[in-house]
Design a protein around this motif. Structure first.
Motif, PDB file in Angstrom:
ATOM      1  N   GLY A 222      15.524   4.074   2.452  1.00 14.33           N
ATOM      2  CA  GLY A 222      14.373   4.908   2.787  1.00 14.33           C
ATOM      3  C   GLY A 222      13.078   4.416   2.172  1.00 14.33           C
ATOM      4  N   LEU A 223      13.176   3.452   1.268  1.00 16.78           N
ATOM      5  CA  LEU A 223      11.982   2.908   0.617  1.00 16.78           C
ATOM      6  C   LEU A 223      11.395   1.772   1.447  1.00 16.78           C
ATOM      7  N   PRO A 224      10.078   1.555   1.351  1.00 14.45           N
ATOM      8  CA  PRO A 224       9.489   0.365   1.977  1.00 14.45           C
ATOM      9  C   PRO A 224      10.155  -0.890   1.408  1.00 14.45           C
ATOM     10  N   ALA A 225      10.239  -1.942   2.209  1.00 12.13           N
ATOM     11  CA  ALA A 225      10.996  -3.138   1.828  1.00 12.13           C
ATOM     12  C   ALA A 225      10.575  -3.708   0.481  1.00 12.13           C
ATOM     13  N   GLY A 226       9.275  -3.833   0.252  1.00 15.46           N
ATOM     14  CA  GLY A 226       8.792  -4.410  -1.003  1.00 15.46           C
ATOM     15  C   GLY A 226       9.189  -3.591  -2.208  1.00 15.46           C
ATOM     16  N   GLU A 227       9.084  -2.268  -2.098  1.00 13.11           N
ATOM     17  CA  GLU A 227       9.470  -1.388  -3.197  1.00 13.11           C
ATOM     18  C   GLU A 227      10.976  -1.434  -3.414  1.00 13.11           C
ATOM     19  N   ARG A 228      11.727  -1.488  -2.323  1.00 16.50           N
ATOM     20  CA  ARG A 228      13.186  -1.530  -2.440  1.00 16.50           C
ATOM     21  C   ARG A 228      13.638  -2.778  -3.201  1.00 16.50           C
ATOM     22  N   GLU A 229      13.097  -3.928  -2.828  1.00 20.45           N
ATOM     23  CA  GLU A 229      13.502  -5.173  -3.476  1.00 20.45           C
ATOM     24  C   GLU A 229      13.074  -5.200  -4.945  1.00 20.45           C
ATOM     25  N   THR A 230      11.904  -4.636  -5.230  1.00 22.31           N
ATOM     26  CA  THR A 230      11.432  -4.582  -6.626  1.00 22.31           C
ATOM     27  C   THR A 230      12.329  -3.680  -7.461  1.00 22.31           C
ATOM     28  N   LEU A 231      12.702  -2.548  -6.903  1.00 22.46           N
ATOM     29  CA  LEU A 231      13.581  -1.619  -7.619  1.00 22.46           C
ATOM     30  C   LEU A 231      14.961  -2.241  -7.844  1.00 22.46           C
ATOM     31  N   LEU A 232      15.463  -2.981  -6.866  1.00 17.90           N
ATOM     32  CA  LEU A 232      16.757  -3.649  -7.032  1.00 17.90           C
ATOM     33  C   LEU A 232      16.706  -4.681  -8.154  1.00 17.90           C
ATOM     34  N   LEU A 233      15.593  -5.410  -8.241  1.00 14.52           N
ATOM     35  CA  LEU A 233      15.434  -6.366  -9.341  1.00 14.52           C
ATOM     36  C   LEU A 233      15.519  -5.658 -10.685  1.00 14.52           C
ATOM     37  N   LEU A 234      14.825  -4.530 -10.809  1.00 15.22           N
ATOM     38  CA  LEU A 234      14.808  -3.787 -12.069  1.00 15.22           C
ATOM     39  C   LEU A 234      16.183  -3.193 -12.374  1.00 15.22           C
ATOM     40  N   ALA A 235      16.868  -2.750 -11.332  1.00 10.72           N
ATOM     41  CA  ALA A 235      18.194  -2.155 -11.528  1.00 10.72           C
ATOM     42  C   ALA A 235      19.190  -3.188 -12.029  1.00 10.72           C
ATOM     43  N   ILE A 236      19.242  -4.330 -11.375  1.00  4.43           N
ATOM     44  CA  ILE A 236      20.214  -5.342 -11.785  1.00  4.43           C
ATOM     45  C   ILE A 236      19.881  -5.895 -13.161  1.00  4.43           C
ATOM     46  N   ARG A 237      18.583  -5.967 -13.491  1.00  4.23           N
ATOM     47  CA  ARG A 237      18.218  -6.484 -14.817  1.00  4.23           C
ATOM     48  C   ARG A 237      18.659  -5.540 -15.926  1.00  4.23           C
ATOM     49  N   LEU A 238      18.585  -4.236 -15.689  1.00 12.36           N
ATOM     50  CA  LEU A 238      19.075  -3.290 -16.700  1.00 12.36           C
ATOM     51  C   LEU A 238      20.565  -3.506 -16.943  1.00 12.36           C
ATOM     52  N   LEU A 239      21.339  -3.623 -15.874  1.00  7.80           N
ATOM     53  CA  LEU A 239      22.782  -3.811 -16.022  1.00  7.80           C
ATOM     54  C   LEU A 239      23.105  -5.138 -16.684  1.00  7.80           C
ATOM     55  N   VAL A 240      22.349  -6.162 -16.349  1.00  8.72           N
ATOM     56  CA  VAL A 240      22.570  -7.481 -16.939  1.00  8.72           C
ATOM     57  C   VAL A 240      22.223  -7.473 -18.419  1.00  8.72           C
ATOM     58  N   ALA A 241      21.101  -6.829 -18.763  1.00  5.06           N
ATOM     59  CA  ALA A 241      20.614  -6.835 -20.150  1.00  5.06           C
ATOM     60  C   ALA A 241      21.569  -6.132 -21.108  1.00  5.06           C
ATOM     61  N   VAL A 242      22.321  -5.139 -20.606  1.00  2.28           N
ATOM     62  CA  VAL A 242      23.280  -4.427 -21.479  1.00  2.28           C
ATOM     63  C   VAL A 242      24.703  -4.966 -21.289  1.00  2.28           C
ATOM     64  N   GLY A 243      24.826  -6.066 -20.539  1.00  2.00           N
ATOM     65  CA  GLY A 243      26.137  -6.632 -20.260  1.00  2.00           C
ATOM     66  C   GLY A 243      26.693  -7.456 -21.417  1.00  2.00           C
ATOM     67  N   ASP A 244      27.890  -7.961 -21.217  1.00  2.00           N
ATOM     68  CA  ASP A 244      28.549  -8.774 -22.244  1.00  2.00           C
ATOM     69  C   ASP A 244      28.016 -10.202 -22.245  1.00  2.00           C
ATOM     70  N   THR A 245      28.216 -10.871 -23.337  1.00  2.00           N
ATOM     71  CA  THR A 245      27.820 -12.272 -23.473  1.00  2.00           C
ATOM     72  C   THR A 245      28.652 -13.151 -22.534  1.00  2.00           C
ATOM     73  N   HIS A 246      28.018 -14.146 -21.965  1.00  2.00           N
ATOM     74  CA  HIS A 246      28.711 -15.135 -21.132  1.00  2.00           C
ATOM     75  C   HIS A 246      29.286 -16.206 -22.064  1.00  2.00           C
ATOM     76  N   ARG A 247      30.602 -16.450 -21.965  1.00  2.00           N
ATOM     77  CA  ARG A 247      31.251 -17.422 -22.840  1.00  2.00           C
ATOM     78  C   ARG A 247      31.880 -18.527 -22.018  1.00  2.00           C
ATOM     79  N   PHE A 248      31.738 -19.761 -22.497  1.00  2.00           N
ATOM     80  CA  PHE A 248      32.322 -20.889 -21.784  1.00  2.00           C
ATOM     81  C   PHE A 248      32.652 -22.020 -22.753  1.00  2.00           C
ATOM     82  N   SER A 249      33.557 -22.865 -22.309  1.00  2.00           N
ATOM     83  CA  SER A 249      33.944 -24.038 -23.097  1.00  2.00           C
ATOM     84  C   SER A 249      33.283 -25.266 -22.480  1.00  2.00           C
TER      85      SER A 249
END
Length: 688
Positions: free
Chosen positions: A366-393
């Motif tokens: 229901g949001l205009p396209a530009g606002e929708r994409e901006t909100l999605l960026l902010l949403a995923i960044r919140l989840l990423v920022a509180v996520g676990d550390t990425h570990r690799f060998s």
């Protein structure tokens, strides 16, 4: 009665609803012992130059520098009606307290204070300082109103910035425009930004690609790469020495590494990501974020912080769960490491930009396209920022073939961590890892290699995009300025600077629909060529930005800062000399009527006459010249061209003021180099 002044009508409506003010009036809402009104942008602004003296309406070198002794302010013509409403309310005897509810930042403070002072109000002021327009945030804010006096330094910094931009903008723009014969916009932040674009353009144009060669060895299921070689002959020698030969594994090093989640967004990083992933300009992203803020879906966007404060720490798990609903059905399974995003010491005016709880159950479509994409960026960044550390060998293999050393890198993911969440968003999917999966191998192993040469070329610097230019503005002279607050402009103003460069014809965006890059126009390049270092220096501008912060913190007076700006501007006007050959840098776009009899410059037409393009030359044939108007003759292009070519022109049907009759004559150019150009008459025919 308490008067609440918001920055925009939409914000005022949200506040009025919480306060119980429901009666709509012309320009305000009233009820429950509150009056809620609003500004519309900058209702009051610094007055134009000609407000101080009518002569400043004309741009003249001899009037510079223009330095107001007592600053004047004016009400914008387009917002005069709303200012009249506010002035009446501010001076209403029923109002005993004024609550400033404009945006909680430097510019918001300036908008309110200029209206308050222009209206002549001296009533007590309280300050609403909130980072979200959620109902709960507004309610909490009104329970904890601050004393308006606590924000005096913030106001002084904002006013100081406005005055500094006025002084530099008015004087430098007029100086260079007059000296070079066309409008050349100069700005305290805009000009250093243009200089960075020009410098990058030069680096790209002067870049000469150089070839390089690397030898690749294919051993069983993996590849080893040698060092870059500049000589193809040398590469062929290595090829002959290694192709089909034995390769000895010298070492196999394996290390476990970690990558921490990225921080939350401040405005600049949000604008950069939106440009890189979505192709939005910085200005578009700011507009989308501001609209989302006013719709109560995100927190205040004009922030320079990437952390949250301790007072909202307890709300983050529930917010993360609500946010996750956009991406994953089992939101409860996502980790929420709140402590990673909390650091009150790194938050100044406002915390990082995050969604609000109002997004719970929101229909994104229901949001205009530009606002929708901006909100999605902010949403995923919140989840990423509180996520676990990425570990690799990470495995690094070093091998030797003949006298040459080769290496191979491999990576094995141990724990996806935050990257698993990141991949849920299509625009942030990880690029394929360049590191190959390596087979089991040990030191001392001997393999047989098949060798090949791969040729490449060095690449030129990339032109600036909104993303990279914002980064350069934010980090301008980072090494030279010993402070955590670096750069030119502020998160709230940088987008506007980029758009002004384009509107002024000094730079342009080029490229395809999504990836657009900045390049300076001929006019912009020419301007930077003639601008002295202090005007185009990112270092000086970064230092000024730092001093504005000191004003805001009460560690430097506004007068001290402005004195430095005045001294620099005055010195610029007094000492600057026109660059020789500037006519080739700034060719006139006006038609030339001929050459100036005094200096040889081009004579071009303007509204009032035909003047020399050299602003230091006073030669002009005015259209309202008395010699011609008395004879009821119009000064045309043809007449001027003939006068410049032959020194005289034949006129027919000249009117005689004495007799009322007409006659023919020859107008002769009789220029003696004085203030005015004179003419005399010669007669080659009898009067009629």
């Amino acid at each position: 009665m308490q008067l609440v002044i918001a920055e925009k009508p939409s914000v005022a409506q949200s506040i009025a609803k919480i306060l119980g003010a429901t009666s709509r009036k012309d320009g305000y809402i009233e009820g429950n012992n509150y009056i809620v009104s609003w500004c519309v942008g900058h209702l009051v602004e610094l007055a134009a130059a000609d407000s101080y003296n009518e002569k400043y309406a004309k741009w003249r070198y001899e009037d510079l520098p223009i330095l107001p002794a007592l600053w004047q302010y004016q009400v914008s013509a387009s917002t005069k009606k709303q200012f009249t409403v506010l002035k009446k309310l501010l001076n209403d005897n029923q109002v005993d307290t004024v609550i400033c509810a404009t945006d909680a930042g430097r510019e918001g403070e300036l908008i309110f204070r200029l209206v308050y002072e222009k209206a002549g109000c001296n009533k007590p002021v309280k300050r609403l300082w909130i980072s979200s327009l959620e109902d709960t945030a507004i309610q909490k804010g009104f329970k904890n109103l601050k004393d308006g006096k606590e924000y005096e330094n913030l106001y002084q910094a904002a006013l100081c910035r406005a005055k500094a931009d006025w002084i530099v903008g008015i004087n430098a723009t007029r100086l260079f425009s007059v000296l070079y014969g066309q409008t050349l916009n100069i700005g305290r932040v805009m000009s250093p930004t243009l200089a960075m674009i020009c410098e990058r353009d030069v680096a790209i144009s002067e870049f000469k690609p150089e070839p390089f060669y690397t030898l690749h060895l294919t051993c069983n299921d993996f590849s080893l790469v040698g060092e870059k070689l500049k000589s193809k002959a040398q590469a062929k020698e290595v090829l002959q020495a290694c192709d089909g030969q034995s390769v000895t594994i010298e070492s196999v090093e394996q290390k476990e590494k970690t990558e921490k989640p990225p921080k939350l967004y401040d405005l600049t990083t949000l604008q950069r990501e939106a440009n890189k992933l979505l192709g939005f300009t910085a200005e578009q992203t700011l507009q989308y974020a501001q609209s989302l803020y006013e719709k109560k879906y995100i927190t205040y966007p004009r922030t320079d912080s990437r952390f949250l404060t301790e007072d909202i720490e307890s709300t983050i798990p529930a917010l993360a769960k609500a946010t996750a609903g956009f991406f994953v059905p089992k939101a409860a399974e996502l980790p929420v490491n709140t402590a990673q995003v909390i650091d009150s010491s790194k938050v100044s005016d406002h915390h990082a930009i995050i969604p609000t709880m109002n997004i719970k159950g929101l229909d994104m479509q229901g949001l205009p396209a530009g606002e929708r994409e901006t909100l999605l960026l902010l949403a995923i960044r919140l989840l990423v920022a509180v996520g676990d550390t990425h570990r690799f060998s990470e495995t690094v293999i070093t091998a030797k073939c003949g006298e040459s050393v080769f290496t191979a890198k491999g990576k094995t993911v141990i724990q996806d961590g935050f990257k698993a969440v990141q991949k849920l968003y299509k625009g942030e999917q990880e690029k394929e890892d360049k590191d190959q999966a390596l087979p089991s191998i040990a030191q001392g192993d001997v393999l047989t290699a098949k060798a090949e040469i791969k040729e490449g070329k060095t690449s030129p610097p990339k032109p600036f995009t909104d993303d990279t230019l914002l980064s350069s503005m934010e980090n301008a002279n980072k090494a030279e300025v010993d402070t955590e607050r670096k750069g030119i402009g502020t998160p709230a103003t940088r987008a506007g600077i980029l758009e002004k460069l384009i509107k002024s014809g000094l730079a342009e965006r080029k490229g395809d629909k999504k990836v657009k890059y900045f390049t300076a126009t001929h006019k912009g390049t020419a301007l930077i060529t003639v601008l002295p270092e202090q005007v185009q220096s990112p270092l000086m501008t970064a230092e000024w930005e730092e001093k504005l912060k000191l004003v805001e913190y009460g560690e430097l007076t506004a007068d001290a800062f402005l004195l430095e700006i005045v001294d620099m501007t005055s010195a610029l006007v007094k000492t600057y000399e026109v660059i020789k050959g500037a006519d080739t840098l700034f060719p006139s776009d006006r038609e030339s009527m001929g050459k100036c009899p005094r200096c040889g410059g081009d004579i071009t037409e303007n509204k009032k006459g035909f003047c020399c393009s050299d602003k230091c030359c006073n030669f002009a044939i005015w259209k309202e010249n008395r010699f011609f108007t008395a004879k009821k003759k119009t000064v045309t292009k043809a007449i001027v061209a003939e006068l410049l070519k032959n020194g005289k022109v034949s006129l027919t049907g000249c009117y005689s003021e004495k007799t009322g009759k007409t006659y023919d004559c020859i107008a002769v150019l009789d220029d003696t180099g004085g203030q005015f150009v004179n003419f005399i008459m010669e007669f080659g025919a009898k009067k009629k």
